[in-house]
Design a protein around this motif. Sequence first.
Motif, short mmCIF file in Angstrom:
data_model
loop_
_atom_site.label_atom_id
_atom_site.label_comp_id
_atom_site.label_asym_id
_atom_site.label_seq_id
_atom_site.Cartn_x
_atom_site.Cartn_y
_atom_site.Cartn_z
N MET A 155 0.09 4.03 3.20
CA MET A 155 0.34 3.19 4.39
C MET A 155 -0.22 1.78 4.19
O MET A 155 0.42 0.79 4.52
CB MET A 155 -0.27 3.84 5.63
CG MET A 155 0.02 3.06 6.90
SD MET A 155 1.80 2.89 7.22
CE MET A 155 2.10 4.39 8.17
N HIS A 156 -1.43 1.73 3.61
CA HIS A 156 -2.04 0.43 3.34
C HIS A 156 -1.10 -0.42 2.47
O HIS A 156 -0.83 -1.58 2.79
CB HIS A 156 -3.39 0.64 2.65
CG HIS A 156 -4.09 -0.62 2.24
ND1 HIS A 156 -5.23 -1.07 2.86
CD2 HIS A 156 -3.80 -1.54 1.29
CE1 HIS A 156 -5.61 -2.21 2.29
NE2 HIS A 156 -4.76 -2.51 1.33
N GLU A 157 -0.60 0.17 1.40
CA GLU A 157 0.27 -0.60 0.50
C GLU A 157 1.58 -0.96 1.19
O GLU A 157 2.08 -2.07 1.03
CB GLU A 157 0.51 0.16 -0.81
CG GLU A 157 -0.75 0.49 -1.61
CD GLU A 157 -1.71 -0.68 -1.78
OE1 GLU A 157 -1.27 -1.84 -1.74
OE2 GLU A 157 -2.93 -0.43 -1.93
N LEU A 158 2.15 -0.04 1.97
CA LEU A 158 3.41 -0.34 2.66
C LEU A 158 3.22 -1.49 3.66
O LEU A 158 4.10 -2.33 3.82
CB LEU A 158 3.96 0.91 3.37
CG LEU A 158 4.49 2.03 2.45
CD1 LEU A 158 4.99 3.20 3.29
CD2 LEU A 158 5.59 1.53 1.52
N CYS A 159 2.07 -1.53 4.32
CA CYS A 159 1.81 -2.60 5.28
C CYS A 159 1.77 -3.96 4.59
O CYS A 159 2.01 -4.99 5.23
CB CYS A 159 0.53 -2.34 6.07
SG CYS A 159 0.74 -1.06 7.33
N HIS A 160 1.51 -3.96 3.27
CA HIS A 160 1.57 -5.22 2.52
C HIS A 160 3.00 -5.76 2.41
O HIS A 160 3.20 -6.91 2.06
CB HIS A 160 0.96 -5.06 1.13
CG HIS A 160 -0.54 -5.13 1.14
ND1 HIS A 160 -1.23 -6.08 1.86
CD2 HIS A 160 -1.49 -4.39 0.51
CE1 HIS A 160 -2.54 -5.91 1.68
NE2 HIS A 160 -2.72 -4.88 0.87
N LEU A 161 4.00 -4.91 2.69
CA LEU A 161 5.37 -5.40 2.71
C LEU A 161 5.51 -6.46 3.81
O LEU A 161 6.27 -7.41 3.70
CB LEU A 161 6.36 -4.26 2.98
CG LEU A 161 6.55 -3.23 1.85
CD1 LEU A 161 7.32 -2.03 2.37
CD2 LEU A 161 7.27 -3.86 0.67
N ASN A 186 -1.71 -10.03 2.69
CA ASN A 186 -3.16 -10.26 2.64
C ASN A 186 -3.87 -9.18 3.47
O ASN A 186 -3.24 -8.25 3.94
CB ASN A 186 -3.48 -11.63 3.21
CG ASN A 186 -2.82 -11.80 4.57
OD1 ASN A 186 -2.86 -10.89 5.40
ND2 ASN A 186 -2.18 -12.93 4.79
N HIS A 187 -5.16 -9.33 3.65
CA HIS A 187 -5.92 -8.38 4.47
C HIS A 187 -6.41 -9.07 5.74
O HIS A 187 -7.53 -8.85 6.19
CB HIS A 187 -7.09 -7.80 3.69
CG HIS A 187 -6.66 -6.96 2.53
ND1 HIS A 187 -7.14 -7.13 1.27
CD2 HIS A 187 -5.77 -5.94 2.45
CE1 HIS A 187 -6.56 -6.26 0.45
NE2 HIS A 187 -5.73 -5.52 1.15
N GLY A 188 -5.61 -9.92 6.32
CA GLY A 188 -6.00 -10.66 7.52
C GLY A 188 -5.85 -9.83 8.78
O GLY A 188 -5.51 -8.66 8.72
ZN LIG Z 1 -4.54 -4.21 0.18
#
Ligand SMILES: [Zn+2]
Length: 216
Positions: free
Chosen positions: A181-187, A191-193
């Motif tokens: 999920m973390h990686e998909l949210c990078h779509l 960044n990690h803002g």
């Molecule tokens: Zn990340």
Amino acid sequence: MEYELVRSRRRSLEVRVFPDGRVQVRAPQRLALRHVRAFVDERRGWIEKQQRDMAERPRQRWRHGDRCAHLGESLTLELAAGGRRKVARRADRLGVTVPEPDDERQVSDAVHEWWRAEARALFQARIEQLFPWFAARGHRPPVLRVKKMRTRWGSLSQRGYINLNLLLMQYPPAVIDYVVMHELCHLEHMNHGPDFHALMDRRMPDWRHRRTLLEG
Ligand SMILES: [Zn+2]
């Protein structure tokens, strides 16, 4: 402090501490040595803490009767000698057949190879399960690559790959889902803002708890 210096075509400095305590510094091709030294000096405290943590961490052993984490469960290794490499799970046991079962390297290699096949199917299934919301937002499904990585659990490349660490196979499926999920949210956010974290909160409200399991 002793360290190995590796020059490469990178643009920034990076320091790594390996499980055996070795320190490696990766530096741009032509960066002056004094900059490298200053960089290491600045991080001395962090490096020493990593080395202490590594030394205290019990190393995985691969002998008959040793425990091996698999999808969050603890399996007991059952070793046998045989010409054909084979790994099979039976309830809470993991049967491993290799030519020389006293050679921990052979046993560990066999388990990692077995994990690799299992990970491809499992990680792919988890991506497909979590992807529909992102598909609806117009994203293309990323292509899975399973890798053994030293410093991270996953990454998403701009070229459409999702890289997941093979060693996630030690963790419960809920933790694997957190990394996916973390990686998909990078779509949506590269960044990690705050926007990234807000999206994580919406897509997986208990992600912080899952992350604790990964860090523990
Ligand atoms: Zn990340």
